[in-house]
Scaffold this motif. Structure first.
Motif, PDB file in Angstrom:
ATOM      1  N   GLU A  32       0.819  -1.208   0.000  1.00  0.00           N
ATOM      2  CA  GLU A  32       0.000   0.000   0.000  1.00  0.00           C
ATOM      3  C   GLU A  32       0.859   1.268   0.000  1.00  0.00           C
ATOM      4  O   GLU A  32       0.509   2.256  -0.655  1.00  0.00           O
ATOM      5  CB  GLU A  32      -0.957   0.014   1.207  1.00  0.00           C
ATOM      6  CG  GLU A  32      -2.001  -1.087   1.177  1.00  0.00           C
ATOM      7  CD  GLU A  32      -1.474  -2.453   1.631  1.00  0.00           C
ATOM      8  OE1 GLU A  32      -2.194  -3.443   1.402  1.00  0.00           O
ATOM      9  OE2 GLU A  32      -0.363  -2.532   2.218  1.00  0.00           O
ATOM     10  N   ARG A  33       1.977   1.238   0.696  1.00  0.00           N
ATOM     11  CA  ARG A  33       2.860   2.407   0.734  1.00  0.00           C
ATOM     12  C   ARG A  33       3.566   2.592  -0.607  1.00  0.00           C
ATOM     13  O   ARG A  33       3.710   3.716  -1.094  1.00  0.00           O
ATOM     14  CB  ARG A  33       3.883   2.269   1.865  1.00  0.00           C
ATOM     15  CG  ARG A  33       4.626   3.583   2.077  1.00  0.00           C
ATOM     16  CD  ARG A  33       5.574   3.559   3.247  1.00  0.00           C
ATOM     17  NE  ARG A  33       4.929   3.064   4.461  1.00  0.00           N
ATOM     18  CZ  ARG A  33       5.576   2.470   5.451  1.00  0.00           C
ATOM     19  NH1 ARG A  33       6.880   2.294   5.379  1.00  0.00           N
ATOM     20  NH2 ARG A  33       4.945   2.063   6.513  1.00  0.00           N
ATOM     21  N   TRP A  35       2.397   1.560  -3.538  1.00  0.00           N
ATOM     22  CA  TRP A  35       1.353   1.995  -4.471  1.00  0.00           C
ATOM     23  C   TRP A  35       1.051   3.488  -4.319  1.00  0.00           C
ATOM     24  O   TRP A  35       0.864   4.196  -5.316  1.00  0.00           O
ATOM     25  CB  TRP A  35       0.077   1.179  -4.278  1.00  0.00           C
ATOM     26  CG  TRP A  35      -1.005   1.650  -5.193  1.00  0.00           C
ATOM     27  CD1 TRP A  35      -2.056   2.465  -4.866  1.00  0.00           C
ATOM     28  CD2 TRP A  35      -1.139   1.370  -6.586  1.00  0.00           C
ATOM     29  NE1 TRP A  35      -2.834   2.694  -5.970  1.00  0.00           N
ATOM     30  CE2 TRP A  35      -2.290   2.039  -7.043  1.00  0.00           C
ATOM     31  CE3 TRP A  35      -0.391   0.613  -7.489  1.00  0.00           C
ATOM     32  CZ2 TRP A  35      -2.722   1.985  -8.370  1.00  0.00           C
ATOM     33  CZ3 TRP A  35      -0.825   0.549  -8.806  1.00  0.00           C
ATOM     34  CH2 TRP A  35      -1.965   1.233  -9.238  1.00  0.00           C
ATOM     35  N   ALA A  36       0.988   3.978  -3.087  1.00  0.00           N
ATOM     36  CA  ALA A  36       0.681   5.392  -2.853  1.00  0.00           C
ATOM     37  C   ALA A  36       1.684   6.298  -3.559  1.00  0.00           C
ATOM     38  O   ALA A  36       1.298   7.332  -4.130  1.00  0.00           O
ATOM     39  CB  ALA A  36       0.645   5.687  -1.351  1.00  0.00           C
ATOM     40  N   SER A  39       1.412   5.524  -7.750  1.00  0.00           N
ATOM     41  CA  SER A  39       0.187   5.921  -8.445  1.00  0.00           C
ATOM     42  C   SER A  39      -0.040   7.427  -8.504  1.00  0.00           C
ATOM     43  O   SER A  39      -0.777   7.894  -9.373  1.00  0.00           O
ATOM     44  CB  SER A  39      -1.019   5.245  -7.796  1.00  0.00           C
ATOM     45  OG  SER A  39      -1.188   5.696  -6.464  1.00  0.00           O
ATOM     46  N   PRO A  89      -5.335  -0.839  -8.334  1.00  0.00           N
ATOM     47  CA  PRO A  89      -4.725  -0.688  -7.005  1.00  0.00           C
ATOM     48  C   PRO A  89      -4.835  -1.966  -6.186  1.00  0.00           C
ATOM     49  O   PRO A  89      -5.872  -2.608  -6.221  1.00  0.00           O
ATOM     50  CB  PRO A  89      -5.554   0.426  -6.370  1.00  0.00           C
ATOM     51  CG  PRO A  89      -6.284   1.098  -7.486  1.00  0.00           C
ATOM     52  CD  PRO A  89      -6.437   0.077  -8.555  1.00  0.00           C
ATOM     53  N   PRO A  90      -3.837  -2.324  -5.415  1.00  0.00           N
ATOM     54  CA  PRO A  90      -2.495  -1.749  -5.372  1.00  0.00           C
ATOM     55  C   PRO A  90      -1.470  -2.605  -6.128  1.00  0.00           C
ATOM     56  O   PRO A  90      -0.324  -2.701  -5.712  1.00  0.00           O
ATOM     57  CB  PRO A  90      -2.188  -1.753  -3.872  1.00  0.00           C
ATOM     58  CG  PRO A  90      -2.829  -3.037  -3.396  1.00  0.00           C
ATOM     59  CD  PRO A  90      -4.068  -3.217  -4.260  1.00  0.00           C
ATOM     60  N   ARG A  91      -1.848  -3.205  -7.236  1.00  0.00           N
ATOM     61  CA  ARG A  91      -0.977  -4.187  -7.877  1.00  0.00           C
ATOM     62  C   ARG A  91      -0.448  -3.851  -9.251  1.00  0.00           C
ATOM     63  O   ARG A  91       0.587  -4.377  -9.648  1.00  0.00           O
ATOM     64  CB  ARG A  91      -1.691  -5.529  -7.958  1.00  0.00           C
ATOM     65  CG  ARG A  91      -2.009  -6.083  -6.596  1.00  0.00           C
ATOM     66  CD  ARG A  91      -2.396  -7.515  -6.702  1.00  0.00           C
ATOM     67  NE  ARG A  91      -2.662  -8.072  -5.397  1.00  0.00           N
ATOM     68  CZ  ARG A  91      -1.844  -8.897  -4.772  1.00  0.00           C
ATOM     69  NH1 ARG A  91      -0.739  -9.284  -5.325  1.00  0.00           N
ATOM     70  NH2 ARG A  91      -2.166  -9.351  -3.585  1.00  0.00           N
ATOM     71  N   THR A 120       7.462  -5.753  -0.530  1.00  0.00           N
ATOM     72  CA  THR A 120       6.870  -5.734  -1.865  1.00  0.00           C
ATOM     73  C   THR A 120       7.937  -5.949  -2.923  1.00  0.00           C
ATOM     74  O   THR A 120       9.028  -5.386  -2.818  1.00  0.00           O
ATOM     75  CB  THR A 120       6.197  -4.362  -2.125  1.00  0.00           C
ATOM     76  OG1 THR A 120       5.271  -4.094  -1.066  1.00  0.00           O
ATOM     77  CG2 THR A 120       5.484  -4.318  -3.462  1.00  0.00           C
TER      78      THR A 120
END
Length: 160
Positions: A32-33, A35-36, A39, A89-91, A120
């Motif tokens: 998640e971090r 991806w943030a 993105s 999200p988140p992939r 990740t």
């Protein structure tokens, strides 16, 4: 590591060759971090070598970075425009170059996978066609370095 394909196509300006790149980098940060940071086009200048980043056109809907967004990235006087074509999200994030480099059909896919035990794996893949030999190989070498460097910087920024 990156690799160069050998298939050639013909157009009005001469032969073109297909090129393919792929790099994977591990980060201890949660998906998640990562991806943030990945993105949000506006934040790329915080962690990448790009000096100016943002949206030339937001995507329709609630997330301005989703499919349809036109991202503008620059280093110095040069700029590129990239259209987001996949956003899961988140992939998974994918984009296609609309302008900025003398290549055709550039598409990059960034995949994020959670690692067993935490963290990740970031996999950045790209493909395009360009002119061999000298200019095409120079652009290929630059993109190979740039993708690996950008993936590494993303991994480290997400860990901070």
């Amino acid at each position: 590591m990156g690799s160069r394909g050998g298939r050639e196509a013909q157009d009005d300006a001469g032969p073109r060759a297909s090129f393919h790149l792929s790099h994977s980098v591990d980060s201890s940060a949660p998906i998640e971090r990562v991806w943030a940071l990945l993105s949000d086009a506006r934040r790329w200048s915080d962690w990448s070598r790009l000096t100016k980043t943002g949206l030339a056109e937001p995507a329709p809907g609630p997330d301005p970075n989703a499919v349809g967004a036109l991202r503008r990235f620059s280093v110095g006087p040069g700029a590129s425009l990239e259209r987001v074509v996949a956003y899961d999200p988140p992939r998974h994030l994918a984009y296609e170059l609309e302008s900025g480099l003398p290549i055709r059909g550039y598409r990059a896919d960034v995949f994020l996978e959670p690692r067993p035990g935490g963290g990740t794996t970031i996999t950045w893949r790209a493909g395009y066609s360009g002119r061999p030999p000298v200019l095409g190989l120079m652009i290929h070498a630059f993109l190979d370095w740039f993708l690996l460097d950008t993936a590494g910087r993303l991994a480290r920024a997400a860990e901070a």
